[in-house]
Design a protein around this motif. Structure first.
Motif, PDB file in Angstrom:
ATOM      1  N   VAL A 114       3.118  -0.981   4.253  1.00 45.34           N
ATOM      2  CA  VAL A 114       2.250   0.189   4.113  1.00 45.34           C
ATOM      3  C   VAL A 114       3.120   1.425   4.273  1.00 45.34           C
ATOM      4  N   ARG A 115       3.130   2.253   3.226  1.00 43.81           N
ATOM      5  CA  ARG A 115       3.949   3.471   3.262  1.00 43.81           C
ATOM      6  C   ARG A 115       3.068   4.681   2.980  1.00 43.81           C
ATOM      7  N   LEU A 116       3.278   5.732   3.768  1.00 39.74           N
ATOM      8  CA  LEU A 116       2.619   7.016   3.538  1.00 39.74           C
ATOM      9  C   LEU A 116       3.702   8.013   3.152  1.00 39.74           C
ATOM     10  N   VAL A 117       3.544   8.620   1.996  1.00 42.61           N
ATOM     11  CA  VAL A 117       4.547   9.551   1.484  1.00 42.61           C
ATOM     12  C   VAL A 117       3.949  10.951   1.463  1.00 42.61           C
ATOM     13  N   THR A 118       4.635  11.892   2.104  1.00 46.24           N
ATOM     14  CA  THR A 118       4.167  13.281   2.131  1.00 46.24           C
ATOM     15  C   THR A 118       5.224  14.200   1.551  1.00 46.24           C
ATOM     16  N   GLY A 119       4.787  15.383   1.180  1.00 44.79           N
ATOM     17  CA  GLY A 119       5.733  16.408   0.782  1.00 44.79           C
ATOM     18  C   GLY A 119       6.308  17.081   2.016  1.00 44.79           C
TER      19      GLY A 119
ATOM     20  N   ARG B  96       0.852  -1.185   0.000  1.00 49.08           N
ATOM     21  CA  ARG B  96       0.000   0.000   0.000  1.00 49.08           C
ATOM     22  C   ARG B  96       0.891   1.239   0.000  1.00 49.08           C
ATOM     23  N   LEU B  97       0.696   2.082  -0.987  1.00 48.10           N
ATOM     24  CA  LEU B  97       1.479   3.297  -1.101  1.00 48.10           C
ATOM     25  C   LEU B  97       0.505   4.471  -1.201  1.00 48.10           C
ATOM     26  N   ILE B  98       0.437   5.250  -0.132  1.00 51.80           N
ATOM     27  CA  ILE B  98      -0.545   6.332  -0.021  1.00 51.80           C
ATOM     28  C   ILE B  98       0.213   7.659   0.043  1.00 51.80           C
ATOM     29  N   SER B  99      -0.211   8.617  -0.773  1.00 53.85           N
ATOM     30  CA  SER B  99       0.534   9.865  -0.881  1.00 53.85           C
ATOM     31  C   SER B  99      -0.390  11.071  -0.779  1.00 53.85           C
ATOM     32  N   CYS B 100       0.196  12.188  -0.343  1.00 57.74           N
ATOM     33  CA  CYS B 100      -0.514  13.463  -0.377  1.00 57.74           C
ATOM     34  C   CYS B 100      -0.259  14.110  -1.737  1.00 57.74           C
ATOM     35  N   PRO B 101      -1.009  15.140  -2.130  1.00 58.47           N
ATOM     36  CA  PRO B 101      -0.843  15.727  -3.462  1.00 58.47           C
ATOM     37  C   PRO B 101       0.567  16.233  -3.754  1.00 58.47           C
ATOM     38  N   GLN B 102       1.301  16.657  -2.738  1.00 59.08           N
ATOM     39  CA  GLN B 102       2.647  17.173  -2.964  1.00 59.08           C
ATOM     40  C   GLN B 102       3.610  16.088  -3.425  1.00 59.08           C
ATOM     41  N   ALA B 103       3.387  14.848  -2.986  1.00 57.60           N
ATOM     42  CA  ALA B 103       4.368  13.796  -3.209  1.00 57.60           C
ATOM     43  C   ALA B 103       3.866  12.658  -4.085  1.00 57.60           C
ATOM     44  N   ALA B 104       2.658  12.766  -4.603  1.00 57.07           N
ATOM     45  CA  ALA B 104       2.060  11.651  -5.327  1.00 57.07           C
ATOM     46  C   ALA B 104       2.784  11.357  -6.636  1.00 57.07           C
ATOM     47  N   GLU B 105       2.923  10.087  -6.930  1.00 51.65           N
ATOM     48  CA  GLU B 105       3.484   9.597  -8.182  1.00 51.65           C
ATOM     49  C   GLU B 105       2.442   8.698  -8.843  1.00 51.65           C
TER      50      GLU B 105
ATOM     51  N   VAL C 171       3.847   1.217  10.221  1.00 51.67           N
ATOM     52  CA  VAL C 171       3.395   1.998   9.071  1.00 51.67           C
ATOM     53  C   VAL C 171       4.471   3.034   8.804  1.00 51.67           C
ATOM     54  N   GLN C 172       5.116   2.939   7.662  1.00 53.27           N
ATOM     55  CA  GLN C 172       6.242   3.815   7.355  1.00 53.27           C
ATOM     56  C   GLN C 172       5.749   5.152   6.805  1.00 53.27           C
ATOM     57  N   ILE C 173       6.245   6.246   7.382  1.00 54.43           N
ATOM     58  CA  ILE C 173       5.911   7.587   6.909  1.00 54.43           C
ATOM     59  C   ILE C 173       7.177   8.216   6.333  1.00 54.43           C
ATOM     60  N   VAL C 174       7.127   8.563   5.054  1.00 54.43           N
ATOM     61  CA  VAL C 174       8.285   9.102   4.343  1.00 54.43           C
ATOM     62  C   VAL C 174       7.991  10.532   3.912  1.00 54.43           C
ATOM     63  N   VAL C 175       8.925  11.443   4.175  1.00 55.55           N
ATOM     64  CA  VAL C 175       8.787  12.831   3.737  1.00 55.55           C
ATOM     65  C   VAL C 175       9.586  13.014   2.458  1.00 55.55           C
ATOM     66  N   LYS C 176       8.901  13.427   1.414  1.00 57.03           N
ATOM     67  CA  LYS C 176       9.525  13.594   0.104  1.00 57.03           C
ATOM     68  C   LYS C 176       9.490  15.061  -0.281  1.00 57.03           C
ATOM     69  N   PRO C 177      10.601  15.780  -0.199  1.00 53.94           N
ATOM     70  CA  PRO C 177      10.595  17.201  -0.568  1.00 53.94           C
ATOM     71  C   PRO C 177      10.146  17.394  -2.009  1.00 53.94           C
ATOM     72  N   VAL C 178       9.351  18.439  -2.227  1.00 47.03           N
ATOM     73  CA  VAL C 178       8.837  18.728  -3.560  1.00 47.03           C
ATOM     74  C   VAL C 178       9.269  20.124  -3.969  1.00 47.03           C
ATOM     75  N   GLU C 179       9.824  20.231  -5.154  1.00 42.97           N
ATOM     76  CA  GLU C 179      10.257  21.541  -5.635  1.00 42.97           C
ATOM     77  C   GLU C 179       9.045  22.398  -5.963  1.00 42.97           C
ATOM     78  N   GLN C 180       9.177  23.693  -5.689  1.00 38.27           N
ATOM     79  CA  GLN C 180       8.122  24.643  -6.013  1.00 38.27           C
ATOM     80  C   GLN C 180       8.333  25.172  -7.432  1.00 38.27           C
ATOM     81  N   GLU C 181       7.237  25.353  -8.145  1.00 35.35           N
ATOM     82  CA  GLU C 181       7.296  25.910  -9.485  1.00 35.35           C
ATOM     83  C   GLU C 181       6.474  27.187  -9.518  1.00 35.35           C
TER      84      GLU C 181
END
Length: 335
Positions: A114-119, A76-85, A150-160
């Motif tokens: 189960v991983r949760l990925v956020t920006g 299960r790979l769940i992401s917020c809009p900032q980090a979604a692939e 439940v793994q929570i990963v922070v994925k930095p997202v570049e601003q445009e």
């Protein structure tokens, strides 16, 4: 977000102190006292949905999340809009996850990753919502020693920098589907949402509670730490707690002068109204490890003798000695 009046505690049962959790918790002030939601202010963080005890606030797009949770997958790979692939399950923000939702994810984590990925939440306007959800998870973590990770990963997202759909320059976040923090994404969301008359009718339980019950039904041996109502010997069997429960989670029976107070844990949303009206201070919430059989069943939480006023026979609402109702106790003081 959608307000469902038929599921709101204030609609189900009138009460002197109405529930205002969704109004008070919104970090953007997007809700009015009439439960109207401002499209300009609302960022779809979902915090109002998470804190609403009964499902009065709901997310019409949560059905897709439910289908994802109960689909056949190896991860299960769940992401917020900032980090979604592509391929991720995208939710508007971690803020939409309440205690029952976290419990479901932990149950899934017992069987698969189960991983949760956020920006980078530090630069997100929905930081208060995400932080509130993480605090709920930390509380559950304390109540559930040795639970699956439940793994929570922070994925930095570049601003445009870009232009919105109407040509207005604005900061644009990399999103995938939900796209609601900026104006250019609101049109995308409106196309994805159902019309009000097409939204599925309200169900007896909050969506996340339904998910938890369903998940436990498929795992009869599993147990989750649940904040269950308990009663002490101070209970006077007055029955006021039963009358104010908006969920009909409490019931009572009187057999030969013996009073039985019965709880249906699955219906209880821990709104605390029963606790507030108990003059004997006999009610409290205690974390209990419950299986689906107990969570979805009925539990006897108190058995005792009915206490009646020695003067008039009315129910006694406190642990006074001699047993006097409020009226007779007041009259006695004036005498």
């Amino acid at each position: 977000m959608r307000y469902q009046a038929e599921k709101c505690l204030n609609t189900k049962q009138t009460y002197a102190y109405p529930c205002r959790m969704c109004l008070e918790i919104c970090p953007h002030g997007a809700m009015t006292g009439h439960y109207e939601i401002s499209e300009e202010r609302c960022t779809e963080c979902g915090l109002c949905v998470a804190v609403c005890p009964s499902g009065g606030m709901a997310d019409p797009l949560a059905r897709a999340f439910e289908q994802y949770l109960f689909s056949e997958r190896t991860e299960r790979l769940i992401s917020c809009p900032q980090a979604a692939e592509p391929g991720d399950m995208e939710i508007p923000c971690l803020g939409i996850l309440d205690r029952d939702s976290w419990s479901v994810l932990i149950l899934l984590a017992q069987e698969q990753p189960v991983r949760l990925v956020t920006g980078d939440c530090r630069h997100c306007p929905d930081l208060p919502a995400c932080a509130a959800s993480v605090r709920v998870f930390q509380e559950l973590h304390r109540d559930w020693p040795g639970h699956a990770t439940v793994q929570i990963v922070v994925k930095p997202v570049e601003q445009e920098t870009g232009e919105s759909a109407d040509g207005t320059p604005e900061a644009v976040r990399k999103k995938n589907g939900w796209s609601v923090l900026q104006k250019h994404g609101w049109n995308i969301l409106k196309k994805a949402m159902k019309k009000p008359e097409e939204v599925e009718p309200a169900t007896p339980y909050k969506q996340s509670r339904q998910w938890l019950l369903r998940m436990l039904a498929d795992r009869p041996q599993a147990k989750v730490p649940f904040r269950a109502l308990t009663a002490t010997e101070q209970c006077t069997a007055c029955g006021v707690c039963v009358s104010v429960c908006p969920q009909a989670a409490l019931s009572e029976q009187v057999e030969g002068g013996t009073h039985l107070l019965i709880l249906e844990p699955g219906k209880c949303v821990q709104c605390g109204r029963c606790q507030q009206v108990c003059r004997a201070a006999a009610l409290d919430f205690t974390v209990k490890n419950l299986s689906e059989r107990l969570l979805n069943g009925k539990v006897l939480i108190h058995e005792g003798q009915v206490r009646s006023c020695v003067r008039c026979g009315r129910y006694v609402y406190n642990d006074s000695d001699p047993a006097l109702c409020v009226i007779c106790a007041s009259a006695r003081v004036s005498e």
